[in-house]
Write a protein that holds these residues in place. Structure first.
Motif, PDB file in Angstrom:
ATOM      1  N   VAL A   1      43.002  46.080  40.466  1.00 52.43           N
ATOM      2  CA  VAL A   1      43.108  47.445  39.939  1.00 52.43           C
ATOM      3  C   VAL A   1      43.294  48.449  41.083  1.00 52.43           C
ATOM      4  O   VAL A   1      43.952  49.471  40.897  1.00 52.43           O
ATOM      5  CB  VAL A   1      41.914  47.864  39.040  1.00 52.43           C
ATOM      6  N   LEU A   2      42.763  48.151  42.266  1.00 53.56           N
ATOM      7  CA  LEU A   2      42.995  49.059  43.393  1.00 53.56           C
ATOM      8  C   LEU A   2      44.451  48.991  43.850  1.00 53.56           C
ATOM      9  O   LEU A   2      45.028  49.986  44.295  1.00 53.56           O
ATOM     10  CB  LEU A   2      42.077  48.726  44.570  1.00 53.56           C
ATOM     11  N   ALA A   3      45.031  47.786  43.704  1.00 53.99           N
ATOM     12  CA  ALA A   3      46.409  47.621  44.176  1.00 53.99           C
ATOM     13  C   ALA A   3      47.387  48.456  43.352  1.00 53.99           C
ATOM     14  O   ALA A   3      48.457  48.809  43.850  1.00 53.99           O
ATOM     15  CB  ALA A   3      46.802  46.142  44.128  1.00 53.99           C
TER      16      ALA A   3
ATOM     17  N   ILE B   1      39.331  41.258  40.340  1.00 51.86           N
ATOM     18  CA  ILE B   1      39.767  42.331  39.435  1.00 51.86           C
ATOM     19  C   ILE B   1      39.754  43.668  40.162  1.00 51.86           C
ATOM     20  O   ILE B   1      40.682  44.471  40.024  1.00 51.86           O
ATOM     21  CB  ILE B   1      38.886  42.352  38.172  1.00 51.86           C
ATOM     22  N   THR B   2      38.718  43.891  40.986  1.00 52.53           N
ATOM     23  CA  THR B   2      38.689  45.131  41.760  1.00 52.53           C
ATOM     24  C   THR B   2      39.930  45.235  42.649  1.00 52.53           C
ATOM     25  O   THR B   2      40.617  46.265  42.679  1.00 52.53           O
ATOM     26  CB  THR B   2      37.427  45.200  42.642  1.00 52.53           C
TER      27      THR B   2
ATOM     28  N   ILE C   1      32.814  44.525  44.593  1.00 51.45           N
ATOM     29  CA  ILE C   1      33.628  45.730  44.742  1.00 51.45           C
ATOM     30  C   ILE C   1      33.980  45.929  46.212  1.00 51.45           C
ATOM     31  O   ILE C   1      35.112  46.279  46.555  1.00 51.45           O
ATOM     32  CB  ILE C   1      32.887  46.961  44.167  1.00 51.45           C
ATOM     33  N   GLY C   2      32.989  45.661  47.071  1.00 49.35           N
ATOM     34  CA  GLY C   2      33.247  45.772  48.505  1.00 49.35           C
ATOM     35  C   GLY C   2      34.354  44.837  48.956  1.00 49.35           C
ATOM     36  O   GLY C   2      35.252  45.239  49.700  1.00 49.35           O
ATOM     37  N   ILE C   3      34.300  43.600  48.489  1.00 50.38           N
ATOM     38  CA  ILE C   3      35.355  42.639  48.854  1.00 50.38           C
ATOM     39  C   ILE C   3      36.703  43.135  48.352  1.00 50.38           C
ATOM     40  O   ILE C   3      37.708  43.099  49.074  1.00 50.38           O
ATOM     41  CB  ILE C   3      35.041  41.243  48.268  1.00 50.38           C
ATOM     42  N   GLY C   4      36.721  43.619  47.106  1.00 46.54           N
ATOM     43  CA  GLY C   4      37.973  44.127  46.529  1.00 46.54           C
ATOM     44  C   GLY C   4      38.529  45.279  47.350  1.00 46.54           C
ATOM     45  O   GLY C   4      39.736  45.338  47.626  1.00 46.54           O
TER      46      GLY C   4
ATOM     47  N   GLY D   1      38.889  50.156  35.331  1.00 44.90           N
ATOM     48  CA  GLY D   1      39.228  48.757  35.582  1.00 44.90           C
ATOM     49  C   GLY D   1      38.109  48.015  36.284  1.00 44.90           C
ATOM     50  O   GLY D   1      37.842  46.845  35.993  1.00 44.90           O
ATOM     51  N   ILE D   2      37.434  48.696  37.219  1.00 45.82           N
ATOM     52  CA  ILE D   2      36.343  48.042  37.939  1.00 45.82           C
ATOM     53  C   ILE D   2      35.187  47.731  36.996  1.00 45.82           C
ATOM     54  O   ILE D   2      34.635  46.629  37.016  1.00 45.82           O
ATOM     55  CB  ILE D   2      35.867  48.928  39.115  1.00 45.82           C
ATOM     56  N   VAL D   3      34.859  48.701  36.130  1.00 44.60           N
ATOM     57  CA  VAL D   3      33.804  48.441  35.149  1.00 44.60           C
ATOM     58  C   VAL D   3      34.211  47.282  34.249  1.00 44.60           C
ATOM     59  O   VAL D   3      33.393  46.408  33.917  1.00 44.60           O
ATOM     60  CB  VAL D   3      33.514  49.717  34.313  1.00 44.60           C
ATOM     61  N   GLY D   4      35.482  47.226  33.890  1.00 39.40           N
ATOM     62  CA  GLY D   4      35.970  46.101  33.095  1.00 39.40           C
ATOM     63  C   GLY D   4      35.746  44.778  33.806  1.00 39.40           C
ATOM     64  O   GLY D   4      35.315  43.794  33.193  1.00 39.40           O
TER      65      GLY D   4
END
Lengths: 297, 330
Positions: free
Chosen positions: B202-204, B198-199, B106-109, B236-239
């Protein structure tokens, strides 16, 4: 061909009527507010302010004074830089690579673009309402409480009071008081969402309120409600509003700024600044007259 | 031909709409593909179910809790098959992998989509995705040659000597380092690109206005991310995490090479263990009896059931997260 000739013939008579219509609106608005508008000093001052996106100059030589506790409308055709100017006031361009302001732009004398100026402090004094209603996907209450929590308000009682106060001032309290925690802000109608966004912006008691075409996504009735709201908010906030809708500028603003894109450099310039009634009745510049009479833009 | 072209297209009869324009044919073909995929899942279920008949008849539901796995009869133990060591190993290694990889991924995302300078965003994204392209056997090899020696010396032994005296799961003996924790670490590396990509994606798609509202309220960059960007994209992150978990559960090759392939339950997670996937892969080719083979297929059926259940649970969780957005706390 005959159609075009007909259009040209009509255009010669139409402008006068339109100017007359808007001028009347502006005059009525001025009468309605007569006595309530205070004479105040300037809150935001731009002096030879320029703004660039990389090599492109978006604003050229802007010199303006936004008086405190008044509503200033910024009008002009698309691309004239009115949104850029608005967003320069609370440094919303900071995230855009290569965007920078030069010259003086001050809030109560403090230079907004000085190196020592903390943009976060500026933004806490300058609230903003966006073109499209953009509530968070959280409860109505949480939406209004966001800014308060950012400002360190923690006590439940204080939060409750200030959320209610902001919602009342945004003329939304009666419509949502029974579902503050139950419903998401996104579940409201478009007009209600925009009033929620106004409540969110004013909850932290900023001094200035920037509005970027706040009614462009709303229907006429919701628009009217927002305009009535702006009329009341002027008592406490200095309001700068960008609008595409000249009728709206005539109805709502005390002062109107007309901007235009320079044809050669494509940089936005201020063409005319005047009291709203004056700008719509007897514009001082031929281009202003052409624009408000609908001949272009 | 002339009559065809004169006929108003939208008012053509059903025959024309379906066959002359080809829409119907196209729909039928792609529908067939979809049915094939569903049929494949079904077929896998049927084959593992039928193939495990012998083991199911002999062990029944006791298979899941059975702790002994003895394919060969010895003087002290009869032939018996129990899945618990493998199931436990699968769940523990995957859990460790997700626990390690989720925060980092998540941090990388977040860095890629919110903070990183535009010029290095593309190359960095590419590098992270490249991690996903490395074959798992190479991860396994790297794990054996690099991670295990480093892990034993620098992490496992010191931890076992200190924390291990209090927590049994971290106790000595560390031995070669092969075991649940080392496998979990390798799996974490392998699912990292899934979670971070994926993170980032979804953030984008978080609307810029959500960020701008927070900024305009006087939020810092951190507050914008924590208060507006992450809540908006948490489903999305949980996904993405669940997708990573799915990969960790089924990963075979790296597990075979690192987990130690010992169907035994040790208190210490540093000790050799096994996972369902690695046990099937390493034993199926030299199964000693039809019952052994059947038991391995039963184990496969168990793994299949675990992944299906976790996927279903993930779907429900994601659906609830996207629906229950109103409960956001911040």
């Amino acid at each position: 061909m005959s159609m075009q000739e007909g259009d040209t013939a009509m255009e010669q008579t139409r402008p006068m009527n339109l100017v007359g219509g808007i001028a009347a609106t502006a005059a009525r608005a001025r009468e309605r507010r007569a006595g309530s508008v205070q004479l105040t000093g300037p809150k935001i001052v731009a002096e030879h302010f320029n703004f660039y996106y990389g090599a492109f100059q978006a604003l050229a030589d802007i010199s303006l004074e936004f008086p405190a506790l008044q509503v200033v409308g910024i009008i002009g055709p698309s691309g004239c830089g009115k949104s850029t100017l608005l967003r320069a006031i609370n440094r919303m361009h900071d995230r855009t690579p290569g965007a920078r302001g030069e010259g003086r732009l001050t809030l109560d004398g403090q230079e907004i673009y000085a190196a020592a100026t903390d943009p976060i402090q500026i933004r806490r004094r300058v609230g903003m309402v966006f073109q499209r209603p953009n509530p968070f996907a959280s409860s109505i209450y949480a939406n209004v409480a966001y800014g308060l929590r950012l400002n360190g308000v923690r006590s439940r009682q204080q939060l409750d009071e200030r959320v209610e106060h902001a919602l009342r001032r945004a003329a939304l309290w009666d419509e949502v008081k029974d579902r503050l925690h139950r419903d998401s802000g996104t579940a409201l109608s478009g007009g209600q969402q925009q009033r929620l966004c106004i409540a969110r912006a004013i909850a932290t008691e900023p001094e200035v309120l920037l509005m970027d075409e706040p009614c462009s996504a709303l229907d006429p009735i919701a628009t009217l409600k927002i305009e009535e709201l702006i009329d009341q908010l002027r008592a406490q906030f200095t309001i700068v509003m960008v609008t595409h809708n000249m009728q709206q500028a005539a109805r709502v603003s005390d002062m109107t700024v007309f901007m235009l894109m320079d044809e050669k450099t494509r940089a936005g310039r201020v063409i005319e600044v005047a009291a709203t009634a004056q700008l719509f009745t007897s514009p001082g510049d031929a281009r202003t007259e052409a624009y408000i009479s609908g001949r272009f833009g | 031909m002339a009559t065809t072209s004169e006929r108003p297209v939208a008012l053509g009869n059903a025959w024309t709409r379906w066959f002359r324009h080809g829409d119907g044919l196209f729909a039928a073909i792609v529908a067939l593909f979809s049915v094939l995929v569903v049929g494949l899942v079904f077929a896998v279920g049927v084959v593992t179910y039928l193939g495990s008949a012998e083991a199911r008849a002999q062990f029944g539901a006791g298979f899941f809790t059975g702790i002994d796995w003895n394919p060969i009869e010895t003087s002290i133990q009869a032939v018996t098959f129990g899945a618990w060591p493998a199931v436990r190993g699968t769940l523990l290694t995957s859990l460790i992998a997700v626990t390690l990889a989720a925060p980092v991924g998540i941090g990388i995302g977040i860095y890629l989509s919110e903070l990183c300078p535009r010029s290095i965003r593309q190359p960095l994204s590419f590098m992270v995705e490249l991690l996903a392209a490395i074959p798992s056997v190479i991860y396994g090899l790297w794990g054996v040659l690099v991670l295990l020696p480093f892990f034993t010396d620098v992490l496992a032994n010191p931890i076992a000597d200190s924390l291990g005296t209090i927590i049994p799961a971290l106790a000595q003996p560390v031995g070669t380092g092969r075991g649940i924790i080392a496998t979990g670490m390798i799996l974490a590396l392998m699912i990292l690109p899934t979670i971070s990509a994926i993170t980032r994606d979804v953030l984008a798609v978080v609307p810029n206005t959500q960020r701008e509202v927070m900024l305009a309220l006087g939020a810092t960059r951190w507050e914008v991310i924590w208060g507006a960007v992450l809540p908006y994209s948490r489903a999305g992150i949980v996904g993405g995490i669940m997708l990573g978990l799915g990969r960790a559960l089924g990963e075979t090759m790296a597990a075979v090479m690192i987990v130690g392939n010992t169907a035994r339950i040790s208190d210490s997670w540093f000790q050799p263990a096994t996972t369902a996937a690695s046990q099937i892969a390493s034993e199926l080719t030299n199964a000693t009896s039809p019952l052994h083979e059947s038991a391995l297929i039963y184990l496969a059926l168990t793994l299949f059931a675990i992944t299906l259940t976790l996927n279903l649970a993930a779907r429900i969780l994601v659906a609830q997260l996207s629906r229950g957005a109103a409960s956001s706390r911040f």
